[in-house]
Design an enzyme around this catalytic site. Structure first.
Site: not given
Length: 294
Positions: A199-201, A265, A218-219, A92, A253
């Site tokens: 965050d979600c991921s 989540h 990432d998602a 990343y 998401h």
């Protein structure tokens, strides 16, 4: 440069560019980082702008390795090589304040421990408190000293309570829900990768990392892991990752299935990590993919 450095603060935020931080973000740029002060003083609008204006990319945990590509003034352009992404095959990308990085090298060892408590105290070898570190922080380790274990850090040898860690390689892949539920009620943080906010991921990645499995950051990339499962909820199993599309029909998401029609989540800015019934939520009509990691 392409030199390997390490994160030298509890959690370092990886910014999109050196101009991304605002005055409100100054506590997040310090060494030691003032993560509690930063998050407590951010308004909802300021938190929302982290994603809406693409200020933040991801975060690093203490001791996490990075590749420093170049140094520009007080900033380093880095690659977080332990966080897989389609943005760069090496890891990343982003920018981190130079003061939050260390050139100290990892020692050569086959033993590593992972922090299992949401947050753990790190001590000097004298027993004096040194730093608080997040869940999932990984350290090269050495011998036990009573109820503590000696670990190598960007600041040299330190001590952790044995009760706060487990040895890497001894994780159970059958406990993702047990791990994830410990964070119910934690505020969402865009780009978040620590026990100060996910965050979600970042949340799903953290859960599986604690179980010994490395997912992409990432998602959209996580949606290519494991194997595809039918969209019929009758086929879903506990631990399956459920992905949701936005108005542009793109994955935006991710959640984890916990059984009985419920998901776990990190929803969005201003909300808390939660376990909810999928059918009664606004997410139900946007399910677009289900993947089984194991």
């Amino acid at each position: 440069m392409n030199e390997k450095w390490m994160c030298a603060v509890s959690v370092a935020t990886v910014w999109t560019d050196p101009d991304s931080p605002r005055v409100a973000d100054l506590p997040a740029l310090d060494h030691p980082v003032q993560i509690n002060r930063w998050l407590s003083q951010l308004s909802y609008e300021e938190r929302l702008a982290l994603s809406e204006k693409n200020y933040i990319q991801t975060q690093l945990l203490y001791g996490e390795s990075v590749i420093v590509e170049e140094v520009v003034g007080d900033w380093a352009r880095i690659i977080a090589n332990s966080q897989p992404t389609r943005k760069d095959p090496r890891g990343y990308p982003g920018w981190v304040p130079l003061v939050q990085l260390s050139m100290k090298k990892r020692i050569q060892t086959e033993e590593f421990v992972r922090v299992t408590s949401p947050k753990a105290a790190l001590f000097d070898e004298s027993g004096t408190f040194f730093l608080r570190v997040s869940f999932n922080t990984i350290f090269p380790s050495a011998e036990r000293r009573g109820k503590k274990i000696r670990v190598w850090t960007p600041h040299g040898w330190k001590l952790l309570n044995v009760s706060d860690v487990e040895r890497v390689g001894e994780e159970s892949i059958h406990r993702p829900l047990t791990v994830g539920r410990r964070f119910i009620g934690l505020p969402y943080l865009w780009g978040g990768m620590s026990a100060w906010g996910f965050d979600c991921s970042g949340f799903t990645r953290a859960i599986w990392k604690a179980c010994g499995i490395c997912l992409p950051r990432d998602a959209v990339d996580q949606a290519e892991e494991g194997r595809s499962i039918s969209l019929d909820s009758a086929d879903w199993q506990k631990g399956d990752l459920i992905f949701f599309k936005n108005e542009e029909q793109r994955i935006h998401h991710v959640a984890m299935y916990v059984g009985n029609g419920k998901i776990l989540h990190a929803p969005s800015t201003g909300k808390l990590i939660e376990q909810i019934e999928l059918k009664k939520s606004a997410y139900a009509e946007n399910v677009c993919s289900v993947r089984r990691i194991i």
